[in-house]
Each structure stands twice: as C-alpha cells, then as structure tokens.
Design a protein around this motif. Structure first.
Motif, PDB file in Angstrom:
ATOM      1  N   THR A 185      -4.373   3.590  -7.212  1.00  0.00           N
ATOM      2  CA  THR A 185      -4.821   3.734  -5.831  1.00  0.00           C
ATOM      3  C   THR A 185      -3.716   4.330  -4.962  1.00  0.00           C
ATOM      4  O   THR A 185      -3.952   5.250  -4.175  1.00  0.00           O
ATOM      5  N   ARG A 208      -4.078   7.686  -2.890  1.00  0.00           N
ATOM      6  CA  ARG A 208      -4.002   7.609  -1.435  1.00  0.00           C
ATOM      7  C   ARG A 208      -2.894   8.482  -0.870  1.00  0.00           C
ATOM      8  O   ARG A 208      -3.085   9.240   0.067  1.00  0.00           O
ATOM      9  N   SER A 209      -1.726   8.322  -1.462  1.00  0.00           N
ATOM     10  CA  SER A 209      -0.577   9.038  -0.916  1.00  0.00           C
ATOM     11  C   SER A 209      -0.340  10.346  -1.648  1.00  0.00           C
ATOM     12  O   SER A 209       0.621  11.046  -1.382  1.00  0.00           O
ATOM     13  N   VAL A 260      16.701  -4.472  -6.332  1.00  0.00           N
ATOM     14  CA  VAL A 260      15.656  -3.664  -5.705  1.00  0.00           C
ATOM     15  C   VAL A 260      16.216  -2.837  -4.552  1.00  0.00           C
ATOM     16  O   VAL A 260      15.946  -1.644  -4.434  1.00  0.00           O
ATOM     17  N   ILE A 261      17.015  -3.476  -3.720  1.00  0.00           N
ATOM     18  CA  ILE A 261      17.590  -2.765  -2.576  1.00  0.00           C
ATOM     19  C   ILE A 261      18.463  -1.605  -3.043  1.00  0.00           C
ATOM     20  O   ILE A 261      18.395  -0.492  -2.506  1.00  0.00           O
ATOM     21  N   LEU A 274       9.462   8.353   0.640  1.00  0.00           N
ATOM     22  CA  LEU A 274       9.370   7.340  -0.414  1.00  0.00           C
ATOM     23  C   LEU A 274       8.345   6.277  -0.071  1.00  0.00           C
ATOM     24  O   LEU A 274       8.327   5.752   1.033  1.00  0.00           O
ATOM     25  N   VAL A 275       7.498   5.988  -1.033  1.00  0.00           N
ATOM     26  CA  VAL A 275       6.573   4.866  -0.886  1.00  0.00           C
ATOM     27  C   VAL A 275       7.005   3.802  -1.884  1.00  0.00           C
ATOM     28  O   VAL A 275       7.085   4.065  -3.080  1.00  0.00           O
ATOM     29  N   ILE A 276       7.325   2.629  -1.369  1.00  0.00           N
ATOM     30  CA  ILE A 276       7.756   1.569  -2.279  1.00  0.00           C
ATOM     31  C   ILE A 276       6.545   0.768  -2.726  1.00  0.00           C
ATOM     32  O   ILE A 276       5.601   0.585  -1.979  1.00  0.00           O
ATOM     33  N   HIS A 277       6.612   0.320  -3.937  1.00  0.00           N
ATOM     34  CA  HIS A 277       5.463  -0.413  -4.474  1.00  0.00           C
ATOM     35  C   HIS A 277       5.908  -1.597  -5.325  1.00  0.00           C
ATOM     36  O   HIS A 277       6.009  -1.494  -6.546  1.00  0.00           O
ATOM     37  N   PRO A 278       6.153  -2.726  -4.657  1.00  0.00           N
ATOM     38  CA  PRO A 278       6.436  -3.933  -5.426  1.00  0.00           C
ATOM     39  C   PRO A 278       5.133  -4.374  -6.066  1.00  0.00           C
ATOM     40  O   PRO A 278       4.076  -4.228  -5.460  1.00  0.00           O
ATOM     41  N   GLN A 286      -4.590  -0.619 -11.490  1.00  0.00           N
ATOM     42  CA  GLN A 286      -5.502  -0.056 -10.510  1.00  0.00           C
ATOM     43  C   GLN A 286      -4.785   0.160  -9.186  1.00  0.00           C
ATOM     44  O   GLN A 286      -4.959   1.179  -8.508  1.00  0.00           O
ATOM     45  N   ASP A 287      -3.942  -0.793  -8.857  1.00  0.00           N
ATOM     46  CA  ASP A 287      -3.148  -0.723  -7.636  1.00  0.00           C
ATOM     47  C   ASP A 287      -2.270   0.523  -7.605  1.00  0.00           C
ATOM     48  O   ASP A 287      -2.190   1.220  -6.596  1.00  0.00           O
ATOM     49  N   GLN A 327      16.213   1.158  -4.256  1.00  0.00           N
ATOM     50  CA  GLN A 327      15.577   1.798  -3.102  1.00  0.00           C
ATOM     51  C   GLN A 327      16.546   2.754  -2.412  1.00  0.00           C
ATOM     52  O   GLN A 327      16.215   3.909  -2.141  1.00  0.00           O
ATOM     53  N   TYR A 376       8.327  -1.375  -8.767  1.00  0.00           N
ATOM     54  CA  TYR A 376       9.193  -2.406  -9.328  1.00  0.00           C
ATOM     55  C   TYR A 376       8.505  -3.755  -9.348  1.00  0.00           C
ATOM     56  O   TYR A 376       7.632  -4.038  -8.551  1.00  0.00           O
TER      57      TYR A 376
END
Lengths: 327, 327
Positions: free
Chosen positions: A96, A100-101, A60-61, A78-82, A92-93, A64, A52
């Motif tokens: 990654t 990674r996960s 956002v909450i 869950l992996v959050i990604h702001p 790229q972020d 989530q 997001y």
DNA sequence: AGTTAAAATGACAACGCTGTCAATCTTCTA
DNA sequence: TAGAAGATTGACAGCGTTGTCATTTTAACT
C-alpha cells in the motif's frame, strides 16, 4: 521550461552557458521543484522508503539519518515505515505504501531484509530495493545488498576475550529468526575452534536481543554449573550485555574482575553502563548512507555513476572497562 | 470520477447507496489514491512534517510513531526533519522542505517548538503547525499547543523524595535553553518551598541533558560539601540520572541506601540501569498522536471535528529501586 | 558558402487527482 | 401533478512537472 527541467535533473545536452543562466535564476528565485509534480509526471518518483522492524531506537535513528542525508543531497524524499513482521498485514501494508507514495525504491533493514516473502513481493512489483544484511559478502548480490560482517566482528571480539586468557566464554544469542544471531554465534564458535577451545553448548543461551533476556541469560549461564567455570560472557548485543551486567550485580559478581562482559553494536548505552561495555562498533549511519547511494544508482539508472560505494562493513572492536584479563 | 473523489475524501452530499457502490469497487480493486496527484491538485496537501532536534533516540522514535499512526489513519504522509538549531541554515532548511513537499502542516517538538524565530517564519508562510511544549497549559494557544506539564511532574517527584524523608535534595538541570529545564526546576523548587525546605543553590547543578553531564553533576554536587548533606539527587532526565548513578558507583556510594536518584521521562534505559530508576513517565507516543490529530483538525478544516483531543499531559511518577527512604 | 549531421531547445500532452460550476435527479409543497 | 428547492452527480480545467517528438541552432564537413 523543459530546459529548466533538464538543468534541474542534470540531463546531458544542455549548453554550459544555458546551464549557468538557469542555475543563476534558480538561485535568485530560490526555486524548489515541486515534488508532487515530479512524482506525478516522471517515470520514476523521487520518494524512497525505509522499512524497519527493530526495537532499537538508536539503530533506527542512525539508519534514518544516514538515508536522509543522502536523500537531501539527491533531492529525494524519505517515507519511513516501521512495521512488525508479527503482523499479518505487513506485506499488504508495504504494498500500500509503495502504491500510495509511488515509491522509487526501498531500503530494507534486518530482520525484514532477510524475509524472502518481502523480497519476492518487491520483485513481483518490480520495485528497486537494497537490503542491509548481516552476513559475509558474496560475489552475487553485490548490487542489491549491503553486508555487515557480524561473523568477523564476533570472531574478533571472541579472540579478544581469548587473548585475555578466558577459556570458558558464554554467549547470549539474540532472536533465532535473526540472521545476525547465527552470524555472531558462528563467529564466536570459529574463534573458539581456532584456539582449540571447542564451543560448549552449555555456555550458549538463547535470548531475545532484549535487556530482560540478557538478565535471564546471565542468570542461567552462571547458575547452570559452578559460577567460576564461565569467566566471560559475550552478549549478542549491547542491550543483552547490559542485562547480563545487571544480573551479575544482583548476584554480587564483580565486573570485570570476576567476569568479563562484552556487547555488540556500540549503541549509546554501552557507554552508559557501569562499567562501560567493551563492544563492536557498527557505523550504522555510514552503512545506511551507502545503502541509499546504492539504491539511487538503481532508481536513477546510469544517470549517476557512483562507483565508490562500499557494500561490506565489519564492525570494529571497542575495548572498554567491562572486559579484563582472566585472573 | 469526481464522485469517487468525494467518497474518498468523505465529502458530504454523496448518497449512501453511491457511497457503498464506490467503496465496494475501491475494496475490490484495492484502489489507492495517488498521493502525488492529490498533493498536486488539491488546495492543501496530504503531507505533514515532524521537526525535531533531540539527541534522545527513544523520544524521537516515540514521537514519530505516534504521528505516523495518525497519519496512516488519515491518509497523510509524514516527512521527518531532524535538524540542529546550532545550524544557521535551519530555518532555510525547514522552509525548503515545506516548499518542496508542499507541507500541509508541521509538528514541532522541543526545543525547536520554543523558538519564536521558527514559529514566526511559519506564521509568515501561513503554514499550520502544532507545538509540543514543556509547560503549564494556558487558556490561549489551546489550539496550537500540546503541553507537557513538567512542572507538576517535577513537583510530584520531589514530593516523593521529601516524603521519603529526604531534606537535602540535589537537582541536575538540563540545558538552560530548554523550557523543560526551567519547568522541572521550578516544580522542584515549589515542592521544596511547600515543605518549608527552601532550595539551596549549592544543590543545583547546570547540566546538559547528557549522560556525561549527569556524571559531572553528581560528582560536583557530592564533592561541593560533605557527601552526606545531599541524600537524594533528582536528575533532569533519565540520561543524567544514569550518569549520576554511574558517578555514584565510581565514588563507592550505595544506591539507594546512601543516595536516592531519580530520573525523568521513563525512557527504556531507565529500566536498564542497576538499580532501575524511579522516574516520571511521559507518554510520548500518545502525546504525539494528539499533536497530529490537532494538526489535522487545522489542515482539514471543519471536515473532521475531533473533539476529544487532550492538549495537556502530566507525566506520572514510576517508583522503582533507585529511590528509598532516608536512613 | 552550402550541405549535413549532431546538439540544443521548445511545444505540447499527460501524469491522477481536486475545485468549480453546470446539469441532473429527488423530494417536497401547493 | 407541476414547480421549486435542494441534493446529488458529472464535465472540464488545471495543479507543476517530465517524456516525446518537432524545431531550431551549432558544428563539421566539402
């Protein structure tokens, strides 16, 4: 061992009796499968991401929590990604993070869900994703998108103001880059057109979905011509509506007697203004739950057929005290 | 392979030249260590949890982002865990999460960080944790707690009102169960005492940290005795202050001319009221970053000596338009 | 009962890392 | 320059699952 794995994963071809025995032991030992091991060994991982770029904390909450509640049910993590689409490294972020996960899939929320650069990248990586989008449902993409019909909601909220007798209705837009902005604007225009009150471009202000731009918007709209021409302002979201309210106070305008103001989204602070805002309620937690369910049908394949997933939502109007009849 | 592992983990005894060669390859291949494998193989995992039970979305987002930013730097993954202490399963839930994701550690935020039942459980499980707490720093616990000195901030904000000439200052408390409530209340009382203006229990209202209770609080405080006795109200947080503002409007009271109102926390909507709220700014993102850093020193052991971690923060007053001199 | 097909279970490697401990290389001292 | 001590590197097992494929059990037939 493998049989326990089968039971845990609800695979077919386990005898009922075996299943029961295993489950009993699972409960007794309070066995929790190790996520790291599952992610490492399995074909698809048990981790999904939520991406997001949204300054609205309430939104956002809600997103989530909705996704999270489904994750819990399904044993996912869950992996959050702001992130920020202003950031050059954003893609790229995300890449990654996926690597990674070892993400099984992603839920994309607006405005990122509208960026084809992201979806293209995900397609290339062959990663499942579900997009939450502002827009009217189409026949295609039913299995990849959750639509929030802002067009219709804006149509209805405009109709509400029209039915109160307002003719000159201002509109404060959000960021141009957001699909929701154009959807809401078009809904507004369509309602006006259907009431033979064509939209006047002087009544439309380009804002930024921020409180401050709501302040500016109201000031501009009300200053442009004589104050009384506009008797109602439709804020593109609650924050801008709150800003418009704020500006109106500064100008000594009575709400709703002299001016009706409406918001969009029904975020908590639409209830914390004075007067409380008429707005369009968006069930973000439900929406995100469905997004998660839709994603899981894709990552788990045919294993869980989840048939009652709703892929289109229309925010519903909540009438409060900031809108009233035109005097 | 093992050498690469050493480089990735910044272990000592790798020759500079080897290090450079490995890093070059890492960059060239855009190598990302697989988290699942690291979590599975290593002694301590690369996943930490953030536990919260807080209705304030802004607060939660700030805490998340702060922890997240440090996680990114250190290669950790974050598992968020909203929960409710009203829920009987809460502790079991946390336990399950720790086991499933094999957490290396936890950051606990108020009010959960105040629950000894949780810390006891974590001690038993031998899991590292850092608590973010409302309170005055003590000599012990410097390595387990991050203190937010609400006492001092409340003292200062009360002093601010006193210096404006206010004598009869109301206080709307948050939930009794929260440590922040008593800390803020005591700071308020201390400031009054230091100005020879002993606290009057009629001026204190027991609220709930919610907008609605702020509304009720102001109504009660202002109705209890003649309206003019109280010339300022200190809200236990911004939300209640906004509620008090709302109630004052309903009662036709001018802010700040007839009544000064102050908040606490400096959440975004303290800037979105009319007039904007005088409040105490709490750097939640910075606080949570330090909490994360403190946690990492524990999980990674001596590997990263991080010496400039601040363990005590005092919110600073932000004077806006909701407070003014007593007329 | 004997045969066959299908269903259920089990054995085992592999996922990509890290910990342990052994092997090699460097450096320093006499 | 040999030898010792220390620094650096490497070999290998094992973390707790799942996928594959072999084996056993059950069911369904003559």
């Amino acid at each position: 061992m493998k049989t326990v794995s089968r039971v845990i994963n609800k695979e077919p071809s386990v005898r009922k009796k075996t299943y029961d025995v295993v489950m009993e032991a699972v409960n007794e030992l309070n066995y929790q499968p190790n996520l790291a091991a599952r992610n490492l060994a399995g074909t698809s991982s048990f981790t999904v991401g939520l991406v997001y770029d949204n300054p609205n904390a309430y939104y956002v909450i809600d997103m989530q929590n909705g996704v999270l509640s489904r994750c819990k049910d399904e044993g996912y993590e869950l992996v959050i990604h702001p992130c920020s689409y202003a950031d050059d490294n954003m893609e790229q972020d995300i890449k990654t993070m996926i690597k990674r996960s070892r993400l099984a899939g992603l839920v994309l929320t607006p405005p990122l869900s509208e960026q084809s650069s992201i979806t293209n990248m995900l397609d290339e990586l062959n990663i499942h994703y579900v997009r939450v989008l502002s827009g009217r449902p189409t026949d295609e993409d039913q299995d990849t998108c959750i639509y929030v019909n802002d067009y219709k909601a804006a149509y209805e909220i405009t109709s509400h103001l029209l039915s109160l007798g307002h003719k000159n209705i201002g509109f404060i837009c959000g960021d141009k880059e957001h699909k929701s902005t154009s959807e809401r604007l078009e809904g507004y225009k369509a309602a006006l057109a259907d009431h033979d009150t064509p939209a006047n471009s002087d009544f439309i202000y380009d804002g930024k979905y921020s409180f401050e731009s709501g302040v500016e918007g109201a000031k501009t709209l009300l200053a442009n011509d004589n104050k009384l021409a506009i008797s109602a302002i439709l804020g593109g979201n609650d924050e801008m509506a709150a800003g418009a309210l704020f500006a109106s106070r500064l100008m000594g305008i009575q709400i709703p007697e002299q001016l009706s103001i409406t918001g969009f989204e029904n975020s908590p602070f639409s209830r914390q203004t004075w007067p409380k805002l008429t707005t369009a309620h968006q069930e973000n937690d439900v929406i995100s739950q469905h997004a998660a369910r839709l994603l899981f049908t894709k990552t788990r394949g045919a294993r869980n057929q989840d048939k009652d997933i709703i892929t289109s939502f229309t925010p519903s109007i909540v009438v409060r005290d900031s809108s009233g009849p035109k005097l």
